[in-house]
Design an enzyme around this catalytic site. Structure first.
Site, PDB file in Angstrom:
ATOM      1  N   CYS A  69       3.566   0.204   2.790  1.00  0.00           N
ATOM      2  CA  CYS A  69       2.638  -1.230   2.837  1.00  0.00           C
ATOM      3  C   CYS A  69       3.549  -2.295   2.179  1.00  0.00           C
ATOM      4  O   CYS A  69       4.244  -1.612   1.745  1.00  0.00           O
ATOM      5  CB  CYS A  69       1.274  -0.927   2.507  1.00  0.00           C
ATOM      6  SG  CYS A  69       0.985  -0.202   1.488  1.00  0.00           S
ATOM      7  N   GLY A  70       2.227  -3.339   1.763  1.00  0.00           N
ATOM      8  CA  GLY A  70       3.803  -3.534   1.157  1.00  0.00           C
ATOM      9  C   GLY A  70       3.555  -3.629  -0.727  1.00  0.00           C
ATOM     10  O   GLY A  70       4.933  -4.041  -0.357  1.00  0.00           O
TER      11      GLY A  70
END
Length: 160
Positions: A69-70
């Site tokens: 994810c980020g």
């Protein structure tokens, strides 16, 4: 490193890096099961993909998992909610190797905003190239069981 069946998932933030890692895994000889999102698909929140990869490990469909994810944080927290799953966020190979070797983690997570493609490949290679010491050393197996006992305790409390 032996060849494995590896599950992978990401949210929208990690989608581009996921493609790089899928290709790297395939070139390394691993079989990859992509749990999404697919090309052209509207990505959901990271918990959706974390759950799918964690369930695949729990159910024996894949041997290890990669989540992106980020930052790697939300997706790993979500995976860790699945009983028996150990997912760790790592931003370099040393901790990736350590989490597998000492803690028996089955899932590695990292953030596309945090690591670049070459570092991500090195993290995955370190993780997949390491075995859990608990398979041959009782001390590490005992440590693993102490962590697992916390899950058992929480389950007992939840069941009343």
């Amino acid at each position: 490193m032996g060849f494995m069946r590896v599950g992978i998932g990401s949210d929208g933030s990690g989608f581009g890096l996921k493609g790089v890692i899928v290709e790297h895994l395939k070139q390394s000889g691993h079989e990859v099961v992509d749990y999404g999102p697919g090309e052209g698909e509207q990505p959901e929140y990271s918990a959706t993909y974390a759950r799918q990869v964690a369930h695949a490990i729990r159910d024996g469909e894949v041997e290890r998992g990669v989540l992106i994810c980020g930052t790697g944080i939300g997706i790993s927290i979500s995976a860790n909610k699945v009983r028996g799953i150990r997912a760790a966020v790592c931003s370099e190979p040393f901790t990736a190797r350590h989490t597998r070797e000492n803690n028996g983690s089955q899932i590695i997570a990292f953030g596309a905003f945090v690591v670049g493609p070459e570092m991500a490949k090195a993290i995955v290679d370190a993780f997949l190239g390491t075995e859990f010491k608990g398979l041959v050393d009782q001390e590490f197996n005992d440590r693993f069981n102490k962590i697992a006992a916390i899950e058992d305790e929480e389950l007992a409390i939840a069941q009343g």
